[in-house]
Write an enzyme that holds these catalytic residues in place. Sequence first.
Site, PDB file in Angstrom:
ATOM      1  N   GLN A 236      42.263  34.353  28.904  1.00 15.13           N
ATOM      2  CA  GLN A 236      42.759  33.097  29.465  1.00 15.13           C
ATOM      3  C   GLN A 236      43.366  33.472  30.733  1.00 15.13           C
ATOM      4  OE1 GLN A 236      42.729  29.796  27.975  1.00 15.13           O
ATOM      5  NE2 GLN A 236      41.418  31.291  26.621  1.00 15.13           N
TER       6      GLN A 236
ATOM      7  N   GLU B 142      35.636  47.381  48.959  1.00 12.51           N
ATOM      8  CA  GLU B 142      37.042  47.113  48.654  1.00 12.51           C
ATOM      9  C   GLU B 142      37.915  48.271  48.634  1.00 12.51           C
ATOM     10  OE1 GLU B 142      37.082  44.356  45.366  1.00 12.51           O
ATOM     11  OE2 GLU B 142      34.749  43.873  45.770  1.00 12.51           O
TER      12      GLU B 142
ATOM     13  N   ASP C 217      27.848  46.358  41.359  1.00 18.97           N
ATOM     14  CA  ASP C 217      29.164  46.377  41.130  1.00 18.97           C
ATOM     15  C   ASP C 217      29.562  47.670  40.593  1.00 18.97           C
ATOM     16  OD1 ASP C 217      31.783  45.497  40.479  1.00 18.97           O
ATOM     17  OD2 ASP C 217      31.060  44.016  39.020  1.00 18.97           O
TER      18      ASP C 217
ATOM     19  N   HIS D 299      39.884  42.742  48.488  1.00 19.40           N
ATOM     20  CA  HIS D 299      38.376  42.463  48.350  1.00 19.40           C
ATOM     21  C   HIS D 299      37.785  41.670  49.589  1.00 19.40           C
ATOM     22  CE1 HIS D 299      35.508  40.359  45.973  1.00 19.40           C
ATOM     23  NE2 HIS D 299      35.985  40.636  44.721  1.00 19.40           N
TER      24      HIS D 299
ATOM     25  N   ARG E 194      36.757  31.675  48.108  1.00 21.75           N
ATOM     26  CA  ARG E 194      35.650  32.529  47.953  1.00 21.75           C
ATOM     27  C   ARG E 194      35.234  33.173  49.614  1.00 21.75           C
ATOM     28  NH1 ARG E 194      34.055  35.280  43.976  1.00 21.75           N
ATOM     29  NH2 ARG E 194      33.581  33.341  42.783  1.00 21.75           N
TER      30      ARG E 194
ATOM     31  N   ARG F 239      46.351  35.864  44.302  1.00 15.95           N
ATOM     32  CA  ARG F 239      45.049  35.173  45.221  1.00 15.95           C
ATOM     33  C   ARG F 239      45.094  33.962  45.024  1.00 15.95           C
ATOM     34  NH1 ARG F 239      38.939  36.315  43.171  1.00 15.95           N
ATOM     35  NH2 ARG F 239      38.936  35.785  40.969  1.00 15.95           N
TER      36      ARG F 239
HETATM   37  C1  BG6 Z   1      34.215  42.228  42.464  1.00 10.30           C
HETATM   38  C2  BG6 Z   1      34.381  42.866  40.938  1.00 10.30           C
HETATM   39  O1  BG6 Z   1      35.135  43.362  43.275  1.00 10.30           O
HETATM   40  O2  BG6 Z   1      34.584  41.034  42.236  1.00 10.30           O
HETATM   41  C3  BG6 Z   1      33.114  41.988  40.381  1.00 10.30           C
HETATM   42  O3  BG6 Z   1      34.045  44.112  40.935  1.00 10.30           O
HETATM   43  C4  BG6 Z   1      33.519  40.741  40.193  1.00 10.30           C
HETATM   44  O4  BG6 Z   1      33.095  42.372  39.015  1.00 10.30           O
HETATM   45  C5  BG6 Z   1      33.706  40.333  41.616  1.00 10.30           C
HETATM   46  O5  BG6 Z   1      32.413  39.889  39.589  1.00 10.30           O
HETATM   47  C6  BG6 Z   1      33.699  38.575  41.926  1.00 10.30           C
HETATM   48  O6  BG6 Z   1      35.029  38.215  41.272  1.00 10.30           O
HETATM   49  P1  BG6 Z   1      35.524  36.784  41.039  1.00 10.30           P
HETATM   50  O7  BG6 Z   1      36.554  36.560  40.239  1.00 10.30           O
HETATM   51  O8  BG6 Z   1      36.090  36.519  42.751  1.00 10.30           O
HETATM   52  O9  BG6 Z   1      34.367  35.979  40.988  1.00 10.30           O
END
Ligand code: BG6
Length: 334
Positions: A126, A306, A247, A203, A108, A134
């Site tokens: 699923q 992103e 978002d 991202h 994260r 990732r």
């Molecule tokens: C963003 C998406 O890039 O990532 C969101 O637009 C999403 O919709 C977010 O909630 C986080 O995703 P994750 O899977 O890393 O919790």
Amino acid sequence: MRSRSLRVLLEVFVPDDPELFVGLKENLDMDTLSAVAELDRRFGIPGLASVGVGNGAMPRVQITSSLCEAEMYLHGAQVTSWKPAGNNNAEVLFLSSKSRWTDGQAIRGGIPICFPWFRAKANDSQAPAHGFARTKAWRLESILEEDDALVVSMMTESDEHSRRWWPGEFQLVHRVTFGSQLKLELVCTNTGTTTLRFEEALHTYNRVSDIQHVSVLGLDAVRFLDNTDSNKEKAQRGDVVFTSQTDNAYLNTSDTVELFDPNMRRRIRLAKANSLTTVVWNPWREKASEMRDLGNDEWARFLCVEASNILDDAVNLAPGQEHRITAILTVERL
Ligand code: BG6
């Protein structure tokens, strides 16, 4: 009792601060250390780049050059830290204090690679969110000096695991240039016999002083799909400011955008190529409280901007062809 050689490897490859090495004790074994030592022997550049053991006993590349300090994990080929020289070598990327550091889970923070789908996979509850790239270890291919910058390349390709979720045959190379700019190039080659259709995103979790005091410039009048409102199409008015969960997927965006953070006295610029969408995301308080891998109040400390190709702008790639999405981050001091 650890064997003598394990102790020697530990001394060489595990830096001093044990708190930085979440999960180290549980996961560290002789095989991991030998594998990391071998990677370092093959790819390390003395004084500039080394391969060592990071959080969760995962291998990571560390860069220390005159232009920047940085870290990149083989897990997800994920950049987790970039500190360009100047401005007290301030960190540009956010990394959660509660991130998971395990195979099969995403880190994260930093810059996760979303591929070959974005968000949930259509018709498959699923399947892992944002694809499988990732959550697995990539292969380190090279570390090279290019002028004063260092270029790290990692690769992954279709295998039994990816075919379980997605039939595409592909090779992905992530080439990251660590310098006074941070340049990310994700190159997908279609190694199969049918056209590939995929989504992708770099991202980027930008570290910010406080989400309520930053803005994104360069998207005025651009149309976007609001994922907090059933993906309704809307038009941006002025700069993007943040007062609630956001978002948005901005459409047909090729121009540079800027993340303006007066409290941190900086602008982070995102320039991109071969990317038609720009996603701007922050979960805000309530949604963040459901995310177990995010520390208390950390939702206010990042903003994701992103470079991507998602939704109707997914990429179609003919057999034998390659597609390269590029994102370049630069920091300007205010
Ligand atoms: C963003 C998406 O890039 O990532 C969101 O637009 C999403 O919709 C977010 O909630 C986080 O995703 P994750 O899977 O890393 O919790």
